[in-house]
Write a protein that holds these residues in place. Structure first.
Motif, short mmCIF file in Angstrom:
data_model
loop_
_atom_site.label_atom_id
_atom_site.label_comp_id
_atom_site.label_asym_id
_atom_site.label_seq_id
_atom_site.Cartn_x
_atom_site.Cartn_y
_atom_site.Cartn_z
N ASN A 31 -46.31 -28.04 -6.46
CA ASN A 31 -47.10 -29.29 -6.99
C ASN A 31 -47.27 -29.30 -8.44
OD1 ASN A 31 -47.26 -30.24 -4.13
ND2 ASN A 31 -49.19 -28.92 -4.10
N VAL A 32 -47.39 -30.34 -9.00
CA VAL A 32 -47.34 -30.24 -10.51
C VAL A 32 -48.35 -31.32 -10.99
CG1 VAL A 32 -46.23 -30.48 -12.79
CG2 VAL A 32 -45.10 -29.55 -11.01
N MET A 33 -49.33 -30.77 -11.96
CA MET A 33 -50.23 -31.82 -12.80
C MET A 33 -49.33 -31.83 -14.06
SD MET A 33 -52.95 -33.75 -13.04
CE MET A 33 -54.19 -33.23 -11.68
N LEU A 34 -49.05 -33.27 -14.42
CA LEU A 34 -48.48 -33.51 -15.76
C LEU A 34 -49.55 -33.79 -16.77
CD1 LEU A 34 -45.53 -36.16 -14.53
CD2 LEU A 34 -45.18 -33.72 -15.36
N LEU A 46 -41.94 -41.21 -14.48
CA LEU A 46 -41.83 -39.76 -14.42
C LEU A 46 -42.33 -39.12 -13.18
CD1 LEU A 46 -40.36 -37.36 -15.89
CD2 LEU A 46 -42.96 -37.32 -17.09
N ARG A 47 -43.66 -39.50 -13.01
CA ARG A 47 -44.31 -38.80 -12.11
C ARG A 47 -43.83 -39.15 -10.65
NH1 ARG A 47 -48.27 -39.73 -8.73
NH2 ARG A 47 -48.59 -41.91 -9.27
N GLU A 48 -43.58 -40.26 -10.35
CA GLU A 48 -43.29 -40.90 -9.20
C GLU A 48 -41.64 -40.38 -8.85
OE1 GLU A 48 -43.43 -45.07 -9.16
OE2 GLU A 48 -45.76 -44.84 -9.53
N GLY A 49 -41.09 -40.00 -9.88
CA GLY A 49 -39.56 -39.63 -9.62
C GLY A 49 -39.49 -38.40 -9.25
N ALA A 51 -41.88 -36.79 -7.91
CA ALA A 51 -42.48 -36.47 -6.52
C ALA A 51 -41.69 -36.79 -5.37
CB ALA A 51 -43.73 -37.26 -6.44
N ASN A 52 -41.10 -38.03 -5.66
CA ASN A 52 -40.11 -38.46 -4.55
C ASN A 52 -38.70 -37.50 -4.48
OD1 ASN A 52 -41.97 -40.30 -4.19
ND2 ASN A 52 -40.74 -41.95 -5.37
#
Ligand code: NAD
Length: 261
Positions: A31-34, A46-49, A51-52
Protein backbone atom coordinates in the motif's frame (compact mmCIF):
# COMPACT_ATOMS: atom_id res chain seq x y z
CA UNK A 1 10.01 -9.71 -4.42
CA UNK A 2 6.86 -9.23 -2.36
CA UNK A 3 5.92 -6.39 -0.03
CA UNK A 4 2.40 -7.77 0.36
CA UNK A 5 0.74 -6.51 3.52
CA UNK A 6 3.26 -3.68 3.97
CA UNK A 7 2.54 0.04 3.70
CA UNK A 8 4.82 2.85 2.55
CA UNK A 9 4.93 6.63 2.54
CA UNK A 10 6.86 8.02 -0.43
CA UNK A 11 7.38 11.78 -0.26
CA UNK A 12 7.57 13.69 -3.54
CA UNK A 13 5.98 10.81 -5.46
CA UNK A 14 3.92 12.79 -7.99
CA UNK A 15 6.91 12.96 -10.34
CA UNK A 16 10.28 11.48 -11.27
CA UNK A 17 12.17 9.16 -8.91
CA UNK A 18 9.52 9.21 -6.17
CA UNK A 19 6.79 8.18 -8.63
CA UNK A 20 8.96 5.31 -9.92
CA UNK A 21 9.56 4.12 -6.34
CA UNK A 22 5.83 4.33 -5.52
CA UNK A 23 5.01 2.36 -8.69
CA UNK A 24 7.59 -0.34 -7.90
CA UNK A 25 6.33 -0.68 -4.32
CA UNK A 26 2.68 -0.90 -5.44
CA UNK A 27 3.67 -3.54 -8.02
CA UNK A 28 5.27 -5.52 -5.17
CA UNK A 29 1.92 -5.51 -3.30
CA UNK A 30 2.63 -2.59 -0.94
CA UNK A 31 0.00 0.00 0.00
CA UNK A 32 1.32 3.47 -0.81
CA UNK A 33 0.72 7.00 0.44
CA UNK A 34 1.59 9.39 -2.37
CA UNK A 35 2.71 12.95 -1.66
CA UNK A 36 3.87 15.90 -3.72
CA UNK A 37 2.63 18.82 -5.75
CA UNK A 38 0.85 18.77 -9.08
CA UNK A 39 -2.41 18.98 -10.92
CA UNK A 40 -5.27 17.50 -8.83
CA UNK A 41 -6.80 15.52 -11.71
CA UNK A 42 -3.43 14.11 -12.77
CA UNK A 43 -2.68 13.04 -9.19
CA UNK A 44 -6.11 11.38 -8.85
CA UNK A 45 -5.48 9.52 -12.12
CA UNK A 46 -2.03 8.42 -10.94
CA UNK A 47 -3.46 7.19 -7.62
CA UNK A 48 -6.34 5.27 -9.19
CA UNK A 49 -4.13 3.79 -11.93
CA UNK A 50 -1.58 2.51 -9.42
CA UNK A 51 -4.26 1.05 -7.14
CA UNK A 52 -6.27 -0.66 -9.90
CA UNK A 53 -3.25 -2.07 -11.69
CA UNK A 54 -1.77 -3.64 -8.58
CA UNK A 55 -4.77 -4.38 -6.32
CA UNK A 56 -3.32 -2.32 -3.45
CA UNK A 57 -4.48 0.78 -1.59
CA UNK A 58 -2.98 4.01 -2.86
CA UNK A 59 -3.82 7.23 -1.02
CA UNK A 60 -2.59 10.81 -1.38
CA UNK A 61 -1.60 13.44 1.17
CA UNK A 62 -0.76 16.98 0.03
CA UNK A 63 1.72 17.81 2.84
CA UNK A 64 4.13 20.60 1.97
CA UNK A 65 7.41 19.03 3.08
CA UNK A 66 8.77 22.41 4.15
CA UNK A 67 6.16 22.48 6.96
CA UNK A 68 6.84 20.27 10.01
CA UNK A 69 3.19 20.18 11.17
CA UNK A 70 2.07 18.94 7.74
CA UNK A 71 4.79 16.27 7.76
CA UNK A 72 3.57 15.02 11.16
CA UNK A 73 0.03 14.93 9.74
CA UNK A 74 1.23 12.98 6.65
CA UNK A 75 2.72 10.29 8.90
CA UNK A 76 -0.26 10.21 11.30
CA UNK A 77 -2.83 9.99 8.47
CA UNK A 78 -0.81 7.24 6.77
CA UNK A 79 -0.60 5.25 10.01
CA UNK A 80 -4.36 5.65 10.47
CA UNK A 81 -5.20 4.76 6.85
CA UNK A 82 -3.05 1.62 6.63
CA UNK A 83 -2.81 0.58 10.28
CA UNK A 84 0.90 1.47 10.28
CA UNK A 85 3.76 2.76 8.18
CA UNK A 86 6.36 0.04 7.51
CA UNK A 87 8.45 1.90 4.94
CA UNK A 88 9.27 5.59 4.78
CA UNK A 89 10.92 6.92 1.63
CA UNK A 90 12.21 10.46 2.04
CA UNK A 91 12.47 11.62 -1.54
CA UNK A 92 10.91 15.09 -2.03
CA UNK A 93 13.49 17.57 -3.19
CA UNK A 94 14.12 20.79 -5.09
CA UNK A 95 17.13 22.43 -6.71
CA UNK A 96 18.44 25.94 -7.27
CA UNK A 97 21.81 26.92 -8.68
CA UNK A 98 23.85 30.10 -8.24
CA UNK A 99 27.31 31.08 -6.98
CA UNK A 100 27.33 31.24 -3.19
CA UNK A 101 27.58 35.04 -2.99
CA UNK A 102 24.54 35.38 -5.26
CA UNK A 103 22.55 32.51 -3.71
CA UNK A 104 19.27 33.96 -2.35
CA UNK A 105 18.84 33.29 1.40
CA UNK A 106 15.23 32.21 0.85
CA UNK A 107 16.38 29.54 -1.66
CA UNK A 108 18.92 28.28 0.91
CA UNK A 109 16.14 28.07 3.53
CA UNK A 110 13.73 26.27 1.17
CA UNK A 111 16.29 23.68 0.04
CA UNK A 112 17.46 22.97 3.59
CA UNK A 113 13.81 22.67 4.73
CA UNK A 114 12.61 20.35 1.93
CA UNK A 115 15.79 18.38 1.11
CA UNK A 116 17.10 17.96 4.68
CA UNK A 117 14.87 19.01 7.59
CA UNK A 118 11.78 17.27 6.12
CA UNK A 119 13.59 13.95 6.46
CA UNK A 120 14.31 14.62 10.14
CA UNK A 121 10.66 15.52 10.78
CA UNK A 122 9.33 12.47 8.92
CA UNK A 123 11.71 10.06 10.68
CA UNK A 124 10.92 11.71 14.02
CA UNK A 125 7.21 11.06 13.44
CA UNK A 126 7.40 7.55 11.94
CA UNK A 127 10.18 5.88 13.92
CA UNK A 128 8.46 5.28 17.31
CA UNK A 129 5.82 3.04 15.72
CA UNK A 130 8.40 1.22 13.55
CA UNK A 131 10.48 0.48 16.67
CA UNK A 132 7.37 -0.67 18.59
CA UNK A 133 6.51 -3.06 15.73
CA UNK A 134 10.16 -4.20 15.53
CA UNK A 135 10.26 -3.75 11.74
CA UNK A 136 10.76 -0.75 9.52
CA UNK A 137 12.64 0.58 6.54
CA UNK A 138 13.74 4.20 6.18
CA UNK A 139 15.09 4.94 2.72
CA UNK A 140 16.52 8.39 2.09
CA UNK A 141 17.04 9.60 -1.47
CA UNK A 142 20.32 11.52 -1.20
CA UNK A 143 22.49 12.09 -4.28
CA UNK A 144 26.04 11.89 -5.59
CA UNK A 145 25.92 15.42 -4.16
CA UNK A 146 25.76 13.79 -0.73
CA UNK A 147 29.26 12.46 -1.39
CA UNK A 148 30.96 15.01 -3.64
CA UNK A 149 30.29 18.63 -4.60
CA UNK A 150 29.60 20.71 -7.69
CA UNK A 151 29.88 24.47 -8.05
CA UNK A 152 26.75 26.63 -7.68
CA UNK A 153 24.86 24.08 -5.56
CA UNK A 154 25.75 25.19 -2.06
CA UNK A 155 22.36 24.47 -0.47
CA UNK A 156 21.70 21.22 -2.35
CA UNK A 157 25.16 19.80 -1.62
CA UNK A 158 24.94 20.84 2.05
CA UNK A 159 21.47 19.28 2.36
CA UNK A 160 22.47 16.02 0.65
CA UNK A 161 25.66 15.67 2.73
CA UNK A 162 23.36 16.27 5.71
CA UNK A 163 21.08 13.44 4.56
CA UNK A 164 24.04 11.06 4.40
CA UNK A 165 25.00 12.06 7.96
CA UNK A 166 21.43 11.77 9.24
CA UNK A 167 21.18 8.32 7.64
CA UNK A 168 24.30 7.13 9.49
CA UNK A 169 23.04 8.41 12.87
CA UNK A 170 19.56 6.90 12.49
CA UNK A 171 21.14 3.66 11.22
CA UNK A 172 23.30 3.41 14.33
CA UNK A 173 20.43 4.30 16.67
CA UNK A 174 18.22 1.64 15.04
CA UNK A 175 20.96 -0.98 14.89
CA UNK A 176 19.21 -3.67 16.96
CA UNK A 177 15.58 -2.66 16.52
CA UNK A 178 14.48 -4.38 13.29
CA UNK A 179 14.41 -0.97 11.62
CA UNK A 180 17.03 -0.03 9.01
CA UNK A 181 17.93 3.38 7.63
CA UNK A 182 19.92 3.69 4.42
CA UNK A 183 20.45 6.19 1.62
CA UNK A 184 20.48 5.98 -2.16
CA UNK A 185 22.81 8.27 -4.12
CA UNK A 186 21.72 8.64 -7.76
CA UNK A 187 23.75 10.37 -10.44
CA UNK A 188 21.98 12.37 -13.17
CA UNK A 189 18.41 11.09 -13.58
CA UNK A 190 16.39 12.70 -16.39
CA UNK A 191 13.46 14.11 -14.39
CA UNK A 192 11.91 17.61 -14.37
CA UNK A 193 14.48 18.58 -11.70
CA UNK A 194 17.38 17.90 -14.09
CA UNK A 195 15.55 18.93 -17.27
CA UNK A 196 15.34 22.47 -15.84
CA UNK A 197 19.13 22.50 -15.33
CA UNK A 198 19.74 21.26 -18.88
CA UNK A 199 17.44 23.94 -20.32
CA UNK A 200 19.14 26.66 -18.25
CA UNK A 201 22.52 25.45 -19.51
CA UNK A 202 21.31 25.45 -23.13
CA UNK A 203 19.97 28.99 -22.73
CA UNK A 204 23.12 30.30 -21.03
CA UNK A 205 25.42 28.76 -23.66
CA UNK A 206 23.17 29.49 -26.64
CA UNK A 207 23.29 25.79 -27.55
CA UNK A 208 20.68 23.14 -28.34
CA UNK A 209 19.04 21.30 -25.42
CA UNK A 210 20.37 18.02 -26.83
CA UNK A 211 23.95 19.39 -26.85
CA UNK A 212 23.55 20.72 -23.30
CA UNK A 213 22.25 17.33 -22.20
CA UNK A 214 25.28 15.52 -23.65
CA UNK A 215 27.65 18.07 -22.07
CA UNK A 216 26.02 17.62 -18.66
CA UNK A 217 26.59 13.86 -18.81
CA UNK A 218 30.12 14.15 -20.24
CA UNK A 219 31.16 16.46 -17.40
CA UNK A 220 30.24 14.02 -14.58
CA UNK A 221 28.92 10.63 -15.61
CA UNK A 222 31.42 8.44 -17.56
CA UNK A 223 28.73 5.99 -18.67
CA UNK A 224 27.25 8.90 -20.69
CA UNK A 225 23.74 7.68 -19.92
CA UNK A 226 21.20 9.03 -17.49
CA UNK A 227 20.45 6.86 -14.46
CA UNK A 228 16.86 5.63 -14.87
CA UNK A 229 14.17 6.25 -12.23
CA UNK A 230 13.37 2.51 -12.42
CA UNK A 231 16.99 1.71 -11.48
CA UNK A 232 16.66 3.84 -8.34
CA UNK A 233 13.28 2.20 -7.59
CA UNK A 234 14.95 -1.23 -7.83
CA UNK A 235 17.49 -0.15 -5.20
CA UNK A 236 14.68 1.09 -2.95
CA UNK A 237 12.91 -2.28 -3.35
CA UNK A 238 16.15 -4.04 -2.41
CA UNK A 239 16.57 -1.86 0.69
CA UNK A 240 12.98 -2.71 1.70
CA UNK A 241 13.65 -6.43 1.35
CA UNK A 242 14.86 -8.92 3.95
CA UNK A 243 18.03 -9.33 1.87
CA UNK A 244 19.04 -5.83 3.02
CA UNK A 245 18.26 -6.37 6.72
CA UNK A 246 21.99 -6.21 7.56
CA UNK A 247 22.48 -2.84 5.86
CA UNK A 248 22.52 0.08 8.26
CA UNK A 249 23.50 3.70 7.61
CA UNK A 250 24.85 2.85 4.15
CA UNK A 251 24.86 4.72 0.84
CA UNK A 252 23.93 2.81 -2.30
CA UNK A 253 25.39 4.61 -5.31
CA UNK A 254 23.98 4.35 -8.86
CA UNK A 255 25.68 7.04 -10.89
CA UNK A 256 27.28 5.63 -14.07
CA UNK A 257 30.74 6.02 -12.55
CA UNK A 258 30.43 9.67 -11.40
CA UNK A 259 31.87 9.18 -7.90
CA UNK A 260 34.34 6.45 -8.93
CA UNK A 261 36.57 9.08 -10.56
P1 NAD B 1 11.15 15.84 -9.54
O1 NAD B 1 11.14 17.32 -9.64
O2 NAD B 1 10.75 15.01 -10.70
O3 NAD B 1 10.25 15.37 -8.29
C1 NAD B 1 10.29 16.04 -7.05
C2 NAD B 1 9.07 15.65 -6.26
O4 NAD B 1 9.11 16.35 -5.00
C3 NAD B 1 7.74 16.06 -6.93
O5 NAD B 1 6.76 15.09 -6.66
C4 NAD B 1 7.41 17.37 -6.23
O6 NAD B 1 6.02 17.69 -6.25
C5 NAD B 1 7.88 17.05 -4.83
N1 NAD B 1 8.09 18.24 -4.01
C6 NAD B 1 8.86 19.32 -4.26
N2 NAD B 1 8.74 20.21 -3.26
C7 NAD B 1 7.87 19.67 -2.36
C8 NAD B 1 7.34 20.11 -1.13
N3 NAD B 1 7.67 21.30 -0.59
N4 NAD B 1 6.46 19.30 -0.49
C9 NAD B 1 6.10 18.10 -1.03
N5 NAD B 1 6.57 17.64 -2.20
C10 NAD B 1 7.45 18.43 -2.84
O7 NAD B 1 12.63 15.49 -9.05
P2 NAD B 1 13.44 14.10 -8.96
O8 NAD B 1 14.62 14.24 -9.82
O9 NAD B 1 12.55 12.94 -9.09
O10 NAD B 1 13.97 14.22 -7.46
C11 NAD B 1 13.55 13.37 -6.42
C12 NAD B 1 14.67 13.28 -5.38
O11 NAD B 1 15.81 12.67 -6.00
C13 NAD B 1 15.14 14.62 -4.84
O12 NAD B 1 15.41 14.50 -3.46
C14 NAD B 1 16.41 14.87 -5.61
O13 NAD B 1 17.29 15.70 -4.91
C15 NAD B 1 16.93 13.47 -5.73
N6 NAD B 1 17.93 13.27 -6.78
C16 NAD B 1 17.62 13.56 -8.09
C17 NAD B 1 18.58 13.36 -9.05
C18 NAD B 1 18.32 13.64 -10.50
O14 NAD B 1 19.29 13.65 -11.28
N7 NAD B 1 17.10 13.85 -10.93
C19 NAD B 1 19.85 12.91 -8.70
C20 NAD B 1 20.12 12.64 -7.37
C21 NAD B 1 19.15 12.83 -6.42
Amino acid sequence: MSLKGKSAVVTGSTSGIGQAIAEAFAAAGCNVMLNGFGDKTAIARLREGMANKNGVRVEYHAADMSRPAEIADLVAKSQAAFGGVDILVNNAGIQFTAPVEKFPAEKWDAIIAINLSATFHAVHAALPQMKARKWGRIINVASTHGLVASAHKVAYVAAKHGIVGLTKVVGIECADTGVTCNAICPGWVLTPLVQAQIEARAKAGGIAVETASRALLAEKQPQLQFTKPEQIAALALFLASDAASNMQGAQLVSDGGWTAQ
